[in-house]
Design an enzyme around this catalytic site. Structure first.
Site, mmCIF file in Angstrom:
data_model
loop_
_atom_site.group_PDB
_atom_site.id
_atom_site.type_symbol
_atom_site.label_atom_id
_atom_site.label_comp_id
_atom_site.label_asym_id
_atom_site.label_seq_id
_atom_site.Cartn_x
_atom_site.Cartn_y
_atom_site.Cartn_z
ATOM 1 N N ARG A 39 0.832 -1.215 0.000
ATOM 2 C CA ARG A 39 0.000 0.000 0.000
ATOM 3 C C ARG A 39 0.866 1.264 0.000
ATOM 4 O O ARG A 39 0.512 2.258 -0.634
ATOM 5 C CB ARG A 39 -0.931 0.016 1.204
ATOM 6 N N LYS A 202 -18.371 -16.468 2.253
ATOM 7 C CA LYS A 202 -19.835 -16.439 2.400
ATOM 8 C C LYS A 202 -20.524 -15.754 1.228
ATOM 9 O O LYS A 202 -20.065 -14.707 0.775
ATOM 10 C CB LYS A 202 -20.196 -15.657 3.665
ATOM 11 N N GLY A 351 -8.823 -8.244 -0.194
ATOM 12 C CA GLY A 351 -7.646 -8.568 0.597
ATOM 13 C C GLY A 351 -7.048 -9.940 0.343
ATOM 14 O O GLY A 351 -5.868 -10.065 0.037
ATOM 15 N N GLY A 374 -12.790 -3.692 0.430
ATOM 16 C CA GLY A 374 -14.154 -3.203 0.628
ATOM 17 C C GLY A 374 -14.503 -2.114 -0.370
ATOM 18 O O GLY A 374 -15.604 -2.094 -0.937
HETATM 19 P P1 AMP Z 1 -13.512 -13.607 1.848
HETATM 20 O O1 AMP Z 1 -12.949 -12.618 2.822
HETATM 21 O O2 AMP Z 1 -14.976 -13.729 1.878
HETATM 22 O O3 AMP Z 1 -12.942 -13.426 0.454
HETATM 23 O O4 AMP Z 1 -13.030 -15.032 2.367
HETATM 24 C C1 AMP Z 1 -11.711 -15.413 2.381
HETATM 25 C C2 AMP Z 1 -11.533 -16.543 3.359
HETATM 26 O O5 AMP Z 1 -12.342 -17.636 2.975
HETATM 27 C C3 AMP Z 1 -10.101 -17.040 3.388
HETATM 28 O O6 AMP Z 1 -9.611 -16.945 4.688
HETATM 29 C C4 AMP Z 1 -10.221 -18.486 2.945
HETATM 30 O O7 AMP Z 1 -9.356 -19.360 3.609
HETATM 31 C C5 AMP Z 1 -11.653 -18.820 3.280
HETATM 32 N N1 AMP Z 1 -12.141 -19.957 2.490
HETATM 33 C C6 AMP Z 1 -12.220 -20.057 1.159
HETATM 34 N N2 AMP Z 1 -12.664 -21.277 0.800
HETATM 35 C C7 AMP Z 1 -12.878 -21.973 1.940
HETATM 36 C C8 AMP Z 1 -13.355 -23.276 2.223
HETATM 37 N N3 AMP Z 1 -13.689 -24.118 1.245
HETATM 38 N N4 AMP Z 1 -13.494 -23.621 3.513
HETATM 39 C C9 AMP Z 1 -13.158 -22.759 4.517
HETATM 40 N N5 AMP Z 1 -12.703 -21.527 4.310
HETATM 41 C C10 AMP Z 1 -12.558 -21.125 3.028
#
Ligand code: AMP
Length: 395
Positions: A39, A202, A351, A374
């Site tokens: 950054r 999610k 991120g 974000g």
């Molecule tokens: P996000 O911030 O929503 O992009 O989520 C990223 C996080 O999701 C990272 O820490 C990944 O390790 C986790 N993640 C991605 N796929 C999986 C999975 N199949 N099971 C558990 N965690 C996951």
């Protein structure tokens, strides 16, 4: 209305007050060291250009972490000041506080060119978008520059209210301009085919982005834990994988809205019986009882690569699996390598996917690696950000 860039600003003999996003990760133990300087590195061209254009002083503002309006040495910008000084080969004076009387004295010292104000979030007014605080810091400059794309989705005193004091004297820094230009290309004139890859934890976190992408893209590749609610919604079993009922409901709605059949889901997986367990292939869309889906499988990697290779525009947000664990990083790394090998206009935002691209060593081959997770998602969703709008129009 167009964003005015510092490239078009008259800066000779002017004092500049500039907001940057120096919110970098630090080691948890003393002495605190910066673990990823990207950054700051991405802000350096803006600082150099301001100096080249004849600015006499640059007073830099940034936040670091979430000190919640209280002075907390843990979140001091001291490591940032040190890194900036080394990188620029110039003295950088760190003020004791952003509203310290000493700052004005510093501005009268001819030898002081670069001043970094201590963490602006040590002051309670910052996150309240306080006008009085904005007025105080506005006095440090003749010109306001905002290069803090990563904070542009926040309506804070140093990103929003401050614009009220710089009518026709407010400019975007080079990084801010590049971020907005890259994301606007995705929204306004993407070369087709446009392929988006969305992963992460999610569906509910990214529902608005997915809805927007469904309108813009030709193909939407879903990976990571985000894929399991979609698979469950289509009747597959997901074992012990991350998959909330709320996400299954949202996935059902998205699948129903996807009249063009743009959504692609994993065809196979890498599973384990625990997050630290040994990886095992899982053929087919269903995951057996007791198993956790932790990465996309080889067939999915191949099929997603085939889609990516046809694309002229690519947007990627979110890892394809639990990539922090090497056993489950292959899907995410292969997406990074496949995108890097294309000639498409490619943007990665968010991120974790940015960290993965950095780790893959391919960052330089992407058209744009966004510094704001974000902020980039909110810009895609709404086509504007409060900090950017204020910079264009004033407050
Ligand atoms: P996000 O911030 O929503 O992009 O989520 C990223 C996080 O999701 C990272 O820490 C990944 O390790 C986790 N993640 C991605 N796929 C999986 C999975 N199949 N099971 C558990 N965690 C996951």
């Amino acid at each position: 209305m167009q964003l005015k860039s510092i490239q078009d600003a008259e800066l000779k003999g002017k004092r500049v007050i500039a907001r940057f996003d120096f919110n970098v990760p630090l080691t948890k133990t003393e002495p605190r060291k910066i673990t990823d300087t990207s950054r700051i590195d991405q802000a350096i061209p803006t600082i150099r250009l301001l100096l080249e254009k004849g600015a006499t002083k640059i007073v830099m503002i940034s936040h670091l972490g979430r000190p919640d309006g209280q002075v907390n040495p843990k979140y001091s910008l001291e490591p940032v000041a040190e890194y900036l000084a080394t990188k620029l080969g110039m003295d950088v004076i760190l003020s004791e506080s952003a509203v310290d009387n000493g700052v004005k004295n510093l501005l009268h010292l001819p030898e002081t060119k670069l001043v970094l104000l201590e963490n602006i979030r040590f002051l309670p007014g910052e996150e309240k978008n306080d006008m009085e605080l904005a007025e105080k810091i506005a006095q440090y400059g003749d010109i306001y520059v905002n290069d803090a794309f990563g904070a542009a989705h926040r309506k804070h005193s140093s990103t929003h209210a401050i614009n009220a004091f710089f009518k026709n004297r407010a400019y975007a820094g080079l990084l801010m301009k590049k971020e907005i230009d890259s994301l606007s290309t995705l929204l306004e004139k993407p070369a087709k085919p446009f392929v988006a890859i969305i992963g992460g934890a999610k569906v509910s976190d990214k529902i608005k982005t997915i809805e927007k992408m469904l309108v813009l893209v030709d193909t939407l590749l879903i990976g990571g834990a985000m894929a399991y609610p979609f698979l469950k919604a289509k009747g597959a079993t997901v074992g012990k994988s991350l998959c909330s009922d709320e996400d299954v409901t949202l996935a059902k709605q998205l699948l129903a809205a996807d009249k063009g059949g743009k959504i692609q889901l994993p065809k196979d997986h890498i599973v384990s019986d625990s997050l630290e367990g040994a990886p095992a292939p899982c053929v087919g869309t269903s995951i057996p009882e007791g198993q956790i889906g932790l990465d996309i499988g080889p067939q999915t990697i191949q099929s997603y690569a085939d889609h990516i290779k046809t694309a002229k525009t690519i947007f990627w947000n979110g890892p394809m699996g639990l990539f922090e664990n090497k056993n489950f990083a292959k899907g995410t790394m292969s997406i990074a390598h496949t995108i890097a090998a294309t000639k498409a206009f490619s943007v990665v935002g968010g991120g974790d996917s940015v960290a993965a691209v950095q780790e893959s060593g391919e960052a330089a081959k992407f058209s744009h690696v966004s510094t704001g997770g974000g902020a980039s998602l909110e810009y895609i969703e709404k086509g504007e950000l409060p900090g950017v709008q204020a910079l264009k129009m004033g407050v």
